[in-house]
Scaffold this motif. Structure first.
Motif, PDB file in Angstrom:
ATOM      1  N   ARG A 187       6.710  -5.554   9.997  1.00  0.00           N
ATOM      2  CA  ARG A 187       5.635  -4.764  10.603  1.00  0.00           C
ATOM      3  C   ARG A 187       5.513  -5.077  12.077  1.00  0.00           C
ATOM      4  O   ARG A 187       5.500  -6.241  12.473  1.00  0.00           O
ATOM      5  CB  ARG A 187       4.279  -5.071   9.941  1.00  0.00           C
ATOM      6  N   SER A 227       1.243  -6.230  -0.558  1.00  0.00           N
ATOM      7  CA  SER A 227       0.326  -5.836   0.508  1.00  0.00           C
ATOM      8  C   SER A 227       0.588  -6.658   1.770  1.00  0.00           C
ATOM      9  O   SER A 227       0.893  -7.860   1.686  1.00  0.00           O
ATOM     10  CB  SER A 227      -1.121  -6.019   0.059  1.00  0.00           C
ATOM     11  N   TYR A 228       0.472  -5.990   2.929  1.00  0.00           N
ATOM     12  CA  TYR A 228       0.666  -6.642   4.221  1.00  0.00           C
ATOM     13  C   TYR A 228      -0.419  -6.164   5.181  1.00  0.00           C
ATOM     14  O   TYR A 228      -0.600  -4.951   5.360  1.00  0.00           O
ATOM     15  CB  TYR A 228       2.028  -6.293   4.836  1.00  0.00           C
ATOM     16  N   GLU A 229      -1.106  -7.082   5.813  1.00  0.00           N
ATOM     17  CA  GLU A 229      -2.045  -6.726   6.865  1.00  0.00           C
ATOM     18  C   GLU A 229      -1.263  -6.502   8.160  1.00  0.00           C
ATOM     19  O   GLU A 229      -0.353  -7.270   8.479  1.00  0.00           O
ATOM     20  CB  GLU A 229      -3.083  -7.833   7.065  1.00  0.00           C
ATOM     21  N   VAL A 230      -1.633  -5.458   8.906  1.00  0.00           N
ATOM     22  CA  VAL A 230      -0.927  -5.136  10.143  1.00  0.00           C
ATOM     23  C   VAL A 230      -1.887  -5.180  11.327  1.00  0.00           C
ATOM     24  O   VAL A 230      -1.775  -6.000  12.224  1.00  0.00           O
ATOM     25  CB  VAL A 230      -0.232  -3.761  10.058  1.00  0.00           C
ATOM     26  N   GLY A 231      -2.877  -4.291  11.340  1.00  0.00           N
ATOM     27  CA  GLY A 231      -3.837  -4.225  12.436  1.00  0.00           C
ATOM     28  C   GLY A 231      -3.460  -3.178  13.460  1.00  0.00           C
ATOM     29  O   GLY A 231      -2.291  -2.894  13.686  1.00  0.00           O
ATOM     30  N   GLU A 254      -3.584  -0.184   9.551  1.00  0.00           N
ATOM     31  CA  GLU A 254      -4.427  -1.310   9.133  1.00  0.00           C
ATOM     32  C   GLU A 254      -3.690  -2.220   8.169  1.00  0.00           C
ATOM     33  O   GLU A 254      -3.764  -3.442   8.272  1.00  0.00           O
ATOM     34  CB  GLU A 254      -5.714  -0.774   8.508  1.00  0.00           C
ATOM     35  N   ARG A 255      -2.992  -1.623   7.220  1.00  0.00           N
ATOM     36  CA  ARG A 255      -2.239  -2.424   6.252  1.00  0.00           C
ATOM     37  C   ARG A 255      -1.157  -1.552   5.632  1.00  0.00           C
ATOM     38  O   ARG A 255      -1.195  -0.322   5.705  1.00  0.00           O
ATOM     39  CB  ARG A 255      -3.141  -3.004   5.164  1.00  0.00           C
ATOM     40  N   ARG A 314       0.784  -1.101   1.842  1.00  0.00           N
ATOM     41  CA  ARG A 314       0.686  -1.454   0.424  1.00  0.00           C
ATOM     42  C   ARG A 314       1.875  -0.865  -0.330  1.00  0.00           C
ATOM     43  O   ARG A 314       2.341   0.232  -0.014  1.00  0.00           O
ATOM     44  CB  ARG A 314      -0.614  -0.907  -0.179  1.00  0.00           C
ATOM     45  N   ASP A 317      -2.115   2.503   5.412  1.00  0.00           N
ATOM     46  CA  ASP A 317      -3.527   2.808   5.657  1.00  0.00           C
ATOM     47  C   ASP A 317      -3.733   2.904   7.162  1.00  0.00           C
ATOM     48  O   ASP A 317      -3.522   1.925   7.896  1.00  0.00           O
ATOM     49  CB  ASP A 317      -4.416   1.716   5.063  1.00  0.00           C
TER      50      ASP A 317
END
Length: 543
Positions: free
Chosen positions: A212, A261-265, A269-270, A272, A285
């Motif tokens: 990401r 799931s991975y948080e990105v920002g 946002e993420r 999945r 997302d």
């Protein structure tokens, strides 16, 4: 534990057998029987020689293998006769074996070139090795004696062809690589999907990794897969089901060994991953509506999802674009030295120095914010370089490289844009930079030329032309007329998915002894940096 490289070379029985009087048949064994894992034992009976037993010890890590092969090739340039041949053969054998373990096309191509260099120094064994490996890589029979590399080797070619004819080698590309792509576009952007997979996906693909690269206004998601797979792209608009906007990609028949799931920002946002009917669904997302460009890199197979905030300009608009941000991309770095000159000059050092010279002048004299994809001797993946440029909202992307060719007399400067090409030499060059095959480079170009907008391509070509003229003019006073090799087109991974005009700039041939000497001087590098600055100035001013 891996053994030290030089210990490995000294002890490996496969190498000793290669250099025996019956090395022709040992070569046939090495060329045909691929070692798939460390310490795999292979017993074969080539021709009438009786069994030949070989134990393949574990290779050191790839970085060390490539580094030693390059070191041996550089040492060979300073030697002659049998010592030169011996160094070249050892380097070629290392690159060939790492190709058999990892199947990276660049290793096979480099091994072939090293064998040919040894053949030019007078080695029939090397001549035969080059022919055998090229035939195996291309998936065709070994050349007949009539078409043998030289008359001296024709008898040996006939003998080895008899052994090899019983086996069918595949090309040096990843199984399932495609010859074309299905491309579609709508108001949200373009999608390039595999046109036909044949039997490539019979056993299904596995998603192995998700990388990401997120920012406020742009993001890139790279999904690594074990093999090619078909996929479909869709949107869920805000309010469709009460949630935020989402982009999803359904990878048909795929399983996932990656995290769910991975948080990105930022804009994404993420990410999945989950099972959806007979597919694995990858969901992004989003924090806003986006434009998207979804495509794949053929070797190894990776799914690339690029998203950015919607542009206010209409697609294909010819309105002038203000130039405020520039990205300079010094090629290679870290464990990847790039091309190495006859005296040991490394491409990664030259490209970083040129970028360091150009960046402050661009900022000071042109008033443009400038980003380097790498500011030190560190490795940055090809996927990430363009992702950084997109996240930076750059208006121009210049990837700086040194050229290399088997013919040490090759000279001049050239620039590349991402586009379809019928130029075999350009495709081979892209293959080396991509660490993939020429076929994969061509496939990428055919796919993306239909996804990227024509205005960006025209601007890329225009800037490349300015860069060529600027370079020739900058070098002329001190170095005479350096050949202008022109603007060429090929499928370079580092240019894939760039949201802005993007050019790969080959400053000189580091493989040319005179070119290496020039590249090793601060004056020559400064003139190349000045050429980049002047081309950007001319582009900004509308010339």
């Amino acid at each position: 534990m891996y053994r030290p490289l030089r210990t490995f070379l000294a002890a490996a029985p496969w190498q000793r057998s290669f250099l025996t009087a019956s090395g022709v048949f040992a070569l046939a064994v090495v060329a045909v029987f691929t070692v798939r894992a460390a310490r795999q034992r292979v017993v074969v009976a080539p021709g009438g020689l009786g069994p030949v037993e070989t134990e393949f010890s574990a290779l050191p890590v790839r970085v060390e293998v490539v580094a030693l092969a390059d070191q041996l090739a550089a040492e060979a340039q300073r030697l002659s006769g049998d010592r030169r041949i011996e160094r070249l053969l050892r380097a070629a054998q290392l690159r060939e074996r790492i190709w058999r373990l990892e199947r990276r096309a660049a290793d096979a191509l480099e091994a072939i070139e090293l064998y040919r260099s040894a053949a030019a120094a007078g080695s029939c064994r090397a001549e035969l090795a080059a022919a055998a490996l090229q035939a195996e890589y291309d998936g065709r029979p070994l050349p007949t004696a009539k078409a043998a590399p030289s008359a001296d080797c024709s008898t040996q070619v006939r003998e080895v062809a008899t052994v090899l004819r019983a086996f069918s080698g595949g090309p040096g590309t990843q199984p399932g690589t495609l010859a074309s792509a299905a491309v579609s576009a709508d108001d949200a952007g373009g999608v390039a999907t595999p046109a036909s997979l044949g039997s490539a996906s019979a056993e299904g693909a596995t998603i192995t990794r998700v990388e990401r690269y997120g920012a406020k206004d742009a993001a890139r998601i790279v999904v690594s897969m074990s093999r090619p797979a078909a996929f479909q792209v869709g949107f869920l608009k805000e309010g469709d089901d009460g949630g935020t906007p989402r982009l999803y990609v359904d990878v048909e028949g795929a399983k996932s060994s990656a995290s769910p799931s991975y948080e990105v920002g930022g804009l994404v946002e993420r990410v999945r991953l989950g099972q959806h009917a007979s597919a694995t669904r990858i969901v992004l997302d989003l924090s806003a509506h986006v434009e998207r460009r979804v495509f794949y890199l053929p070797e190894p197979f990776r799914l690339v999802i690029d998203v950015s905030r919607r542009d206010s300009a209409a697609p294909g608009s010819s309105a002038p674009r203000a130039l405020s941000r520039v990205v300079l991309d010094p090629g290679h770095g870290g464990h990847d030295p790039g091309a190495i000159g006859p005296r040991g000059l490394r491409e990664k050092d030259v490209t970083l120095d040129i970028a360091h010279r150009a960046a402050p002048v661009i900022a000071r004299e042109l008033g443009l914010v400038t980003l380097l994809t790498r500011d030190v001797d560190a490795y940055v993946g090809l996927d990430e370089r363009t992702a950084r440029a997109n996240a930076f909202a750059a208006d121009l992307f210049v990837s700086i490289h040194c050229n290399a060719a088997g013919n040490t007399g090759s000279d001049g400067v050239m620039s590349f844009v991402l586009d379809e090409s019928s130029d075999a030499a350009a495709s081979r060059m892209a293959a080396l930079e991509n660490a993939a095959s020429a076929a994969a480079a061509s496939e990428l170009a055919r796919s993306l030329v239909r996804v990227q907008d024509s205005l960006t391509l025209r601007r890329s070509v225009h800037f490349a032309e300015l860069l060529q003229r600027s370079t020739v003019a900058s070098l002329l006073p001190g170095y005479g007329k350096i050949p202008d090799q022109g603007v060429k087109r090929a499928g370079f991974y580092v240019l894939a998915g760039a949201h802005m005009p993007a050019v790969l700039y080959e400053v000189s041939f580091i493989s040319n002894p005179d070119g290496e000497v020039r590249l090793n001087t601060g004056d020559y590098r400064q003139k190349l940096a000045d050429a980049v600055v002047n081309a950007i100035r001319a582009y900004r001013d509308g010339l």
